[in-house]
Design a protein around this motif. Structure first.
Motif, PDB file in Angstrom:
ATOM      1  N   LEU A 234      -5.596  16.124   2.824  1.00 50.43           N
ATOM      2  CA  LEU A 234      -6.896  15.564   3.182  1.00 50.43           C
ATOM      3  C   LEU A 234      -7.243  14.358   2.321  1.00 50.43           C
ATOM      4  O   LEU A 234      -7.838  13.389   2.813  1.00 50.43           O
ATOM      5  CB  LEU A 234      -7.969  16.646   3.041  1.00 50.43           C
ATOM      6  CG  LEU A 234      -9.412  16.231   3.324  1.00 50.43           C
ATOM      7  CD1 LEU A 234      -9.556  15.676   4.735  1.00 50.43           C
ATOM      8  CD2 LEU A 234     -10.362  17.412   3.109  1.00 50.43           C
ATOM      9  N   ALA A 235      -6.885  14.396   1.036  1.00 50.68           N
ATOM     10  CA  ALA A 235      -7.178  13.262   0.150  1.00 50.68           C
ATOM     11  C   ALA A 235      -6.506  11.990   0.650  1.00 50.68           C
ATOM     12  O   ALA A 235      -7.106  10.908   0.649  1.00 50.68           O
ATOM     13  CB  ALA A 235      -6.725  13.574  -1.275  1.00 50.68           C
ATOM     14  N   ALA A 236      -5.245  12.096   1.088  1.00 53.01           N
ATOM     15  CA  ALA A 236      -4.543  10.931   1.624  1.00 53.01           C
ATOM     16  C   ALA A 236      -5.141  10.494   2.954  1.00 53.01           C
ATOM     17  O   ALA A 236      -5.169   9.295   3.265  1.00 53.01           O
ATOM     18  CB  ALA A 236      -3.056  11.249   1.793  1.00 53.01           C
ATOM     19  N   ALA A 237      -5.644  11.448   3.747  1.00 52.18           N
ATOM     20  CA  ALA A 237      -6.303  11.097   5.006  1.00 52.18           C
ATOM     21  C   ALA A 237      -7.584  10.299   4.747  1.00 52.18           C
ATOM     22  O   ALA A 237      -7.921   9.380   5.503  1.00 52.18           O
ATOM     23  CB  ALA A 237      -6.619  12.359   5.803  1.00 52.18           C
ATOM     24  N   ILE A 238      -8.289  10.640   3.669  1.00 48.96           N
ATOM     25  CA  ILE A 238      -9.483   9.873   3.288  1.00 48.96           C
ATOM     26  C   ILE A 238      -9.086   8.441   2.938  1.00 48.96           C
ATOM     27  O   ILE A 238      -9.747   7.482   3.352  1.00 48.96           O
ATOM     28  CB  ILE A 238     -10.196  10.558   2.101  1.00 48.96           C
ATOM     29  CG1 ILE A 238     -10.761  11.914   2.533  1.00 48.96           C
ATOM     30  CG2 ILE A 238     -11.308   9.667   1.550  1.00 48.96           C
ATOM     31  CD1 ILE A 238     -11.314  12.735   1.387  1.00 48.96           C
ATOM     32  N   TYR A 239      -8.002   8.310   2.184  1.00 47.03           N
ATOM     33  CA  TYR A 239      -7.506   6.970   1.836  1.00 47.03           C
ATOM     34  C   TYR A 239      -7.176   6.180   3.094  1.00 47.03           C
ATOM     35  O   TYR A 239      -7.557   5.005   3.233  1.00 47.03           O
ATOM     36  CB  TYR A 239      -6.277   7.090   0.939  1.00 47.03           C
ATOM     37  CG  TYR A 239      -5.608   5.762   0.654  1.00 47.03           C
ATOM     38  CD1 TYR A 239      -6.023   4.967  -0.401  1.00 47.03           C
ATOM     39  CD2 TYR A 239      -4.575   5.290   1.466  1.00 47.03           C
ATOM     40  CE1 TYR A 239      -5.431   3.742  -0.659  1.00 47.03           C
ATOM     41  CE2 TYR A 239      -3.975   4.067   1.222  1.00 47.03           C
ATOM     42  CZ  TYR A 239      -4.405   3.302   0.161  1.00 47.03           C
ATOM     43  OH  TYR A 239      -3.818   2.081  -0.075  1.00 47.03           O
ATOM     44  N   LEU A 240      -6.465   6.790   4.029  1.00 45.09           N
ATOM     45  CA  LEU A 240      -6.067   6.096   5.254  1.00 45.09           C
ATOM     46  C   LEU A 240      -7.282   5.680   6.082  1.00 45.09           C
ATOM     47  O   LEU A 240      -7.306   4.588   6.653  1.00 45.09           O
ATOM     48  CB  LEU A 240      -5.148   7.000   6.082  1.00 45.09           C
ATOM     49  CG  LEU A 240      -3.741   7.211   5.533  1.00 45.09           C
ATOM     50  CD1 LEU A 240      -3.018   8.294   6.324  1.00 45.09           C
ATOM     51  CD2 LEU A 240      -2.948   5.910   5.566  1.00 45.09           C
ATOM     52  N   THR A 241      -8.276   6.543   6.153  1.00 45.61           N
ATOM     53  CA  THR A 241      -9.467   6.222   6.942  1.00 45.61           C
ATOM     54  C   THR A 241     -10.197   5.016   6.375  1.00 45.61           C
ATOM     55  O   THR A 241     -10.568   4.087   7.111  1.00 45.61           O
ATOM     56  CB  THR A 241     -10.425   7.436   6.978  1.00 45.61           C
ATOM     57  OG1 THR A 241      -9.740   8.568   7.509  1.00 45.61           O
ATOM     58  CG2 THR A 241     -11.640   7.139   7.846  1.00 45.61           C
ATOM     59  N   ILE A 242     -10.393   5.012   5.064  1.00 46.00           N
ATOM     60  CA  ILE A 242     -11.115   3.908   4.439  1.00 46.00           C
ATOM     61  C   ILE A 242     -10.317   2.613   4.496  1.00 46.00           C
ATOM     62  O   ILE A 242     -10.853   1.540   4.799  1.00 46.00           O
ATOM     63  CB  ILE A 242     -11.472   4.260   2.980  1.00 46.00           C
ATOM     64  CG1 ILE A 242     -12.426   5.449   2.944  1.00 46.00           C
ATOM     65  CG2 ILE A 242     -12.114   3.062   2.268  1.00 46.00           C
ATOM     66  CD1 ILE A 242     -12.735   5.951   1.550  1.00 46.00           C
ATOM     67  N   THR A 243      -9.023   2.689   4.238  1.00 41.93           N
ATOM     68  CA  THR A 243      -8.229   1.466   4.184  1.00 41.93           C
ATOM     69  C   THR A 243      -8.045   0.843   5.565  1.00 41.93           C
ATOM     70  O   THR A 243      -8.001  -0.388   5.696  1.00 41.93           O
ATOM     71  CB  THR A 243      -6.861   1.729   3.524  1.00 41.93           C
ATOM     72  OG1 THR A 243      -6.298   0.488   3.098  1.00 41.93           O
ATOM     73  CG2 THR A 243      -5.880   2.395   4.471  1.00 41.93           C
ATOM     74  N   THR A 244      -7.974   1.656   6.632  1.00 39.68           N
ATOM     75  CA  THR A 244      -7.865   1.080   7.970  1.00 39.68           C
ATOM     76  C   THR A 244      -9.175   0.401   8.381  1.00 39.68           C
ATOM     77  O   THR A 244      -9.160  -0.680   8.982  1.00 39.68           O
ATOM     78  CB  THR A 244      -7.493   2.152   9.003  1.00 39.68           C
ATOM     79  OG1 THR A 244      -8.377   3.276   8.882  1.00 39.68           O
ATOM     80  CG2 THR A 244      -6.066   2.626   8.803  1.00 39.68           C
TER      81      THR A 244
ATOM     82  N   GLN B 201       0.812  -1.216   0.000  1.00 32.41           N
ATOM     83  CA  GLN B 201       0.000   0.000   0.000  1.00 32.41           C
ATOM     84  C   GLN B 201       0.845   1.266   0.000  1.00 32.41           C
ATOM     85  O   GLN B 201       0.326   2.347  -0.289  1.00 32.41           O
ATOM     86  CB  GLN B 201      -0.937   0.007   1.211  1.00 32.41           C
ATOM     87  CG  GLN B 201      -2.049  -1.013   1.106  1.00 32.41           C
ATOM     88  CD  GLN B 201      -3.084  -0.823   2.188  1.00 32.41           C
ATOM     89  OE1 GLN B 201      -3.830   0.143   2.188  1.00 32.41           O
ATOM     90  NE2 GLN B 201      -3.125  -1.753   3.121  1.00 32.41           N
ATOM     91  N   ILE B 202       2.118   1.158   0.318  1.00 35.88           N
ATOM     92  CA  ILE B 202       2.975   2.343   0.362  1.00 35.88           C
ATOM     93  C   ILE B 202       3.018   3.060  -0.992  1.00 35.88           C
ATOM     94  O   ILE B 202       2.893   4.291  -1.051  1.00 35.88           O
ATOM     95  CB  ILE B 202       4.385   1.963   0.842  1.00 35.88           C
ATOM     96  CG1 ILE B 202       4.331   1.580   2.326  1.00 35.88           C
ATOM     97  CG2 ILE B 202       5.357   3.109   0.620  1.00 35.88           C
ATOM     98  CD1 ILE B 202       5.658   1.122   2.885  1.00 35.88           C
ATOM     99  N   PRO B 203       3.173   2.354  -2.139  1.00 36.36           N
ATOM    100  CA  PRO B 203       3.164   3.072  -3.428  1.00 36.36           C
ATOM    101  C   PRO B 203       1.845   3.787  -3.699  1.00 36.36           C
ATOM    102  O   PRO B 203       1.847   4.894  -4.265  1.00 36.36           O
ATOM    103  CB  PRO B 203       3.413   1.950  -4.451  1.00 36.36           C
ATOM    104  CG  PRO B 203       4.080   0.866  -3.688  1.00 36.36           C
ATOM    105  CD  PRO B 203       3.485   0.918  -2.324  1.00 36.36           C
ATOM    106  N   VAL B 204       0.726   3.178  -3.312  1.00 38.42           N
ATOM    107  CA  VAL B 204      -0.580   3.808  -3.558  1.00 38.42           C
ATOM    108  C   VAL B 204      -0.708   5.080  -2.739  1.00 38.42           C
ATOM    109  O   VAL B 204      -1.119   6.138  -3.248  1.00 38.42           O
ATOM    110  CB  VAL B 204      -1.722   2.828  -3.219  1.00 38.42           C
ATOM    111  CG1 VAL B 204      -3.071   3.478  -3.508  1.00 38.42           C
ATOM    112  CG2 VAL B 204      -1.573   1.542  -4.017  1.00 38.42           C
ATOM    113  N   LEU B 205      -0.375   4.996  -1.442  1.00 42.30           N
ATOM    114  CA  LEU B 205      -0.451   6.181  -0.594  1.00 42.30           C
ATOM    115  C   LEU B 205       0.500   7.265  -1.082  1.00 42.30           C
ATOM    116  O   LEU B 205       0.152   8.459  -1.078  1.00 42.30           O
ATOM    117  CB  LEU B 205      -0.122   5.790   0.853  1.00 42.30           C
ATOM    118  CG  LEU B 205      -0.167   6.924   1.885  1.00 42.30           C
ATOM    119  CD1 LEU B 205      -1.553   7.555   1.929  1.00 42.30           C
ATOM    120  CD2 LEU B 205       0.229   6.409   3.263  1.00 42.30           C
TER     121      LEU B 205
END
Length: 268
Positions: A227-237, A110-114
């Protein structure tokens, strides 16, 4: 040096920009004010769907490690010589086709996606063209901004409630992950110095301590990244929590059935 100018990373960034832009065009009629945010959410879901086989392998490895725990404890008690114990543990892992590092693979993938999502909302240009995603917002907040830029703008309230909600959700999910996903285990013994000609068992003592608090690292990252990356982190966790619990239930039941089936076989 700009990391995103490196060939493979630049190619990944271009592909992510194309995909997010297409998803944005698709969902904008449904959510004109939050099309880009919804596109990031859809991208996250697509990535997590693609990683389901990896998650399945991770849970299977986890179940294997749990099954091997009594054998590992017996080896640690039986062999006091560090070199012999190391060799026996490596033989056990090889026989069972298990790896003590299997749980790290989903995080690494997931590191490359983030990194790509992070780049999409900080780079003024993508492939020589203006980055139109930088102007996108959600609830009045720019997707390219983070908590620091919001607090520095002097107009944090009431828009800061978006971050408060994201952090609360992530903190709640992180605590559930720490309670239910991280199996209680004794710290692994520190391996001895490498023995020439023999495979070495990696020192996991430090990694074990770090992994206990790894879920909360996503919460800290969400306060720093756009914020866009924070949205990704919230959904993926949240996805990780639900996926792991479901796969544990399914694969654990199969493991139990296989074990009971083998127990019923009585030699003549």
């Amino acid at each position: 040096m700009d990391l995103y100018s490196f060939g493979p990373i630049a190619l990944l960034l271009d592909g992510a920009y194309w995909l997010v832009s297409r998803l944005h065009e698709f969902v904008t009629p449904l959510a004109p004010e939050a099309g880009a945010a919804l596109a990031v959410a859809l991208l996250t879901i697509l990535v997590r769907i693609a990683l389901i086989p990896v998650g399945r392998s991770q849970v299977k490895a986890e179940i294997t490690r749990k099954r091997l725990a009594p054998k590992i404890a017996a080896l640690n008690a039986k062999y006091k010589n560090p070199e012999v114990r190391q060799r026996k543990l490596m033989e056990l892992y090889q026989t069972e086709k298990a790896s003590p590092l299997a749980g790290c693979l989903p995080l690494l993938l997931q590191i490359p996606v983030l990194s790509a999502i992070y780049g999409l909302f900080i780079k003024p240009e993508i492939h020589g063209a203006p980055n139109t995603l930088l102007s996108e917002t959600m609830a009045g907040l720019p997707l390219s901004g983070n908590l620091g830029t919001l607090l520095g703008s002097g107009e944090a309230w009431p828009r800061i409630t978006v971050y408060v909600l994201l952090v609360l959700v992530m903190a709640g999910v992180a605590e559930l992950q720490r309670r239910y996903l991280l199996l209680p285990q004794d710290p692994p013994p520190t391996p001895p110095a490498p023995v020439p000609g023999q495979p070495t068992l990696p020192d996991l003592s430090g990694l074990t301590r770090i992994m206990r608090w790894m879920p909360y690292m996503s919460v800290v990252m969400a306060l720093i990244v756009p914020l866009a990356a924070a949205i990704y982190l919230t959904i993926t966790t949240a996805w990780t929590l639900c996926e792991r619990l479901l796969l544990r239930r399914i694969l654990g039941a199969r493991e139990a059935q296989a074990g009971s089936g083998n127990a019923e076989v009585v030699p003549a």
